[in-house]
Write an enzyme that holds these catalytic residues in place. Structure first.
Site, short mmCIF file in Angstrom:
data_model
loop_
_atom_site.label_atom_id
_atom_site.label_comp_id
_atom_site.label_asym_id
_atom_site.label_seq_id
_atom_site.Cartn_x
_atom_site.Cartn_y
_atom_site.Cartn_z
N CYS A 111 0.81 -1.22 0.00
CA CYS A 111 0.00 0.00 0.00
C CYS A 111 0.84 1.27 0.00
O CYS A 111 0.31 2.37 -0.16
CB CYS A 111 -0.96 -0.02 1.19
SG CYS A 111 -1.99 -1.49 1.21
N HIS A 252 -3.46 6.91 1.88
CA HIS A 252 -3.87 5.58 1.45
C HIS A 252 -5.24 5.31 2.06
O HIS A 252 -5.44 5.49 3.26
CB HIS A 252 -2.82 4.55 1.91
CG HIS A 252 -3.32 3.16 1.83
ND1 HIS A 252 -3.96 2.66 0.71
CD2 HIS A 252 -3.28 2.14 2.74
CE1 HIS A 252 -4.29 1.40 0.93
NE2 HIS A 252 -3.91 1.07 2.15
N ASN A 282 -10.31 -0.58 0.28
CA ASN A 282 -8.85 -0.44 0.25
C ASN A 282 -8.32 -1.07 -1.05
O ASN A 282 -8.31 -2.29 -1.18
CB ASN A 282 -8.28 -1.14 1.49
CG ASN A 282 -6.76 -1.13 1.53
OD1 ASN A 282 -6.10 -0.82 0.55
ND2 ASN A 282 -6.21 -1.48 2.68
O1 UT7 Z 1 -3.77 -1.45 3.58
C1 UT7 Z 1 -2.96 -1.90 4.61
C2 UT7 Z 1 -3.22 -1.17 5.84
N1 UT7 Z 1 -4.30 -1.80 6.59
C3 UT7 Z 1 -4.96 -1.12 7.48
O2 UT7 Z 1 -4.75 0.06 7.63
C4 UT7 Z 1 -5.95 -1.82 8.38
C5 UT7 Z 1 -5.82 -1.29 9.78
N2 UT7 Z 1 -6.79 -1.85 10.71
C6 UT7 Z 1 -8.10 -1.51 10.70
O3 UT7 Z 1 -8.53 -0.75 9.85
C7 UT7 Z 1 -8.99 -2.06 11.76
O4 UT7 Z 1 -8.20 -2.65 12.79
C8 UT7 Z 1 -9.99 -3.13 11.24
C9 UT7 Z 1 -11.06 -2.43 10.38
C10 UT7 Z 1 -9.27 -4.18 10.44
C11 UT7 Z 1 -10.71 -3.79 12.42
O5 UT7 Z 1 -11.35 -2.84 13.22
P1 UT7 Z 1 -11.28 -2.97 14.82
O6 UT7 Z 1 -12.11 -1.87 15.39
O7 UT7 Z 1 -9.82 -3.00 15.18
O8 UT7 Z 1 -12.02 -4.33 15.06
P2 UT7 Z 1 -11.50 -5.57 15.91
O9 UT7 Z 1 -10.33 -6.19 15.26
O10 UT7 Z 1 -11.39 -5.11 17.32
O11 UT7 Z 1 -12.71 -6.59 15.83
C12 UT7 Z 1 -13.74 -6.53 16.78
C13 UT7 Z 1 -14.74 -7.64 16.59
C14 UT7 Z 1 -14.18 -9.05 16.79
O12 UT7 Z 1 -15.17 -9.78 17.51
P3 UT7 Z 1 -14.91 -10.16 19.06
O13 UT7 Z 1 -13.72 -11.03 19.03
O14 UT7 Z 1 -14.70 -8.84 19.75
O15 UT7 Z 1 -16.19 -10.85 19.43
C15 UT7 Z 1 -14.15 -9.61 15.36
O16 UT7 Z 1 -14.32 -11.01 15.33
O17 UT7 Z 1 -15.34 -7.63 15.29
C16 UT7 Z 1 -15.33 -8.95 14.73
N3 UT7 Z 1 -15.19 -8.84 13.29
C17 UT7 Z 1 -16.24 -8.70 12.46
N4 UT7 Z 1 -17.58 -8.70 12.66
C18 UT7 Z 1 -18.38 -8.55 11.61
C19 UT7 Z 1 -14.05 -8.78 12.57
N5 UT7 Z 1 -14.33 -8.62 11.26
C20 UT7 Z 1 -15.70 -8.58 11.17
C21 UT7 Z 1 -16.58 -8.42 10.10
N6 UT7 Z 1 -17.90 -8.42 10.35
N7 UT7 Z 1 -16.16 -8.27 8.82
#
Ligand code: UT7
Length: 326
Positions: A111, A252, A282
């Protein structure tokens, strides 16, 4: 010689998949995706789409805006981490658009690829070696994400964007700062996976293919909101500019929350953020030039405007460039 930015273009696959449509085959919801990322839909490449077809379409638009003939391009630099061919896809784009005099090669920096590519290409102009360069960012991550992993597959979309750089009297690449930290590679990778094959008693090789994209989202998020403002600050310092001089912030397009947090840390008002993550998700190396293209064509970005741009992602790698459009 100075670098000027005189044309841009973008292309995306025709197939649009909304969050609701995605929820039919991934255990997710529009509410979760939109609230965590700002993404509402993404374009996904179908069988007939390729890095070459999307990259060439974006390049042709950029050439038309620049008023530069393909035959006058000296270099085609393709930033991609998902090439159609492991040996590179730039040469096929070169042939497809008729840039017959140009040297063409791929640059792989995930990216961060477009910003790294822009800065790399600029060096050839600043040294006086080349006059006209096409920098293309293109990625098709739908072919490499794990569609069973809802943590990652909902985030990505496919597309391409391109910019034409030309040697000019004015220097419009005002400053840059590029960084890498391989010690954090585990946070985001797409690795080669092979199995050992014994060719003879004492000769063993490993054959296979690449696996699937793996990401620790929380770690990458934390990294991005700290590292990106820092490189933008350093690039602004090199450009001898202040945050208040920035007209547009084009990051990005990974997550709206990252863009908002970075703008907030820099002290930039939200209306200076250029964002289309809602429409495209993305698109990796393509995300900055796709966003730039839409903002230029809509008249939002005008010649002379100062743009702070930053890419970040796998490597880990990150970088910022301050440029004046035109
Ligand atoms: O291009 C390369 C650069 N990449 C990035 O910049 C990505 C950076 N990271 C992010 O943008 C965020 O960390 C994410 C969008 C990937 C995730 O957001 P978050 O607020 O950090 O969510 P999380 O990882 O804390 O997930 C929370 C919950 C989990 O459930 P539990 O374990 O708390 O019960 C996940 O299992 O959300 C669940 N979850 C989902 N639920 C519904 C994870 N993905 C999904 C989904 N739909 N697609």
């Amino acid at each position: 010689m100075g670098v000027t930015f005189i044309g841009c273009g973008a292309a995306a696959p025709a197939k649009i998949v909304s969050n609701d449509a995605l929820s039919k085959f991934v255990d997710t919801s529009d509410e979760w995706i939109a609230s965590r990322t700002g993404i509402r839909q993404r374009h996904l490449a179908e069988a007939g789409d390729s890095i070459v077809s999307l990259g060439a379409a974006a390049a042709q638009q950029a050439l038309a805006m620049a008023g530069v003939d393909a035959a006058d391009i000296d270099m085609v630099l393709l930033a991609t981490s998902t090439p159609d061919d492991l040996y590179g896809s730039a040469c096929l784009i070169q042939a497809s658009i008729g840039a017959n005099r140009a040297v063409a090669f791929d640059l792989s920096a995930a990216c961060s690829g477009f910003v790294f590519g822009l800065v790399t290409a600029s060096q050839f102009i600043q040294t006086g070696s080349y006059q006209n360069i096409l920098v293309i960012g293109a990625d098709i991550h739908s072919r490499w994400v794990d569609w069973q992993d809802r943590n990652t597959c909902v985030l990505f979309g496919d597309g391409a964007g391109a910019v034409v750089l030309q040697a000019g009297q004015q220097e419009n690449l005002l400053g840059f700062e590029l960084r890498s930290d391989g010690s954090q590679n585990d946070a985001l990778h797409l690795r080669y996976e092979g199995t050992n094959i014994e060719l003879s008693d004492d000769v063993q090789v490993k054959q296979g293919g690449f696996g699937r994209l793996m990401m620790n989202g929380k770690e990458v998020y934390r990294f991005a909101v700290n590292a990106v403002p820092d490189v933008i600050d350093k690039a602004l310092f090199k450009a001898q500019l202040q945050v208040a001089d920035v007209d547009w912030l084009i990051l990005h397009q990974a997550n709206q929350r990252i863009m908002d947090a970075v703008a907030d840390r820099l002290g930039l008002p939200p209306e200076k953020i250029v964002s289309n993550v809602a429409e495209y998700g993305n698109t990796s190396a393509a995300s900055i030039p796709i966003a730039l293209n839409a903002a230029v064509r809509s008249g939002k970005i005008k010649p002379g405007d100062t743009i702070a741009t930053s890419g970040f992602g796998a490597g880990l790698s990150w970088g910022a460039a301050i440029l004046r459009w035109g």
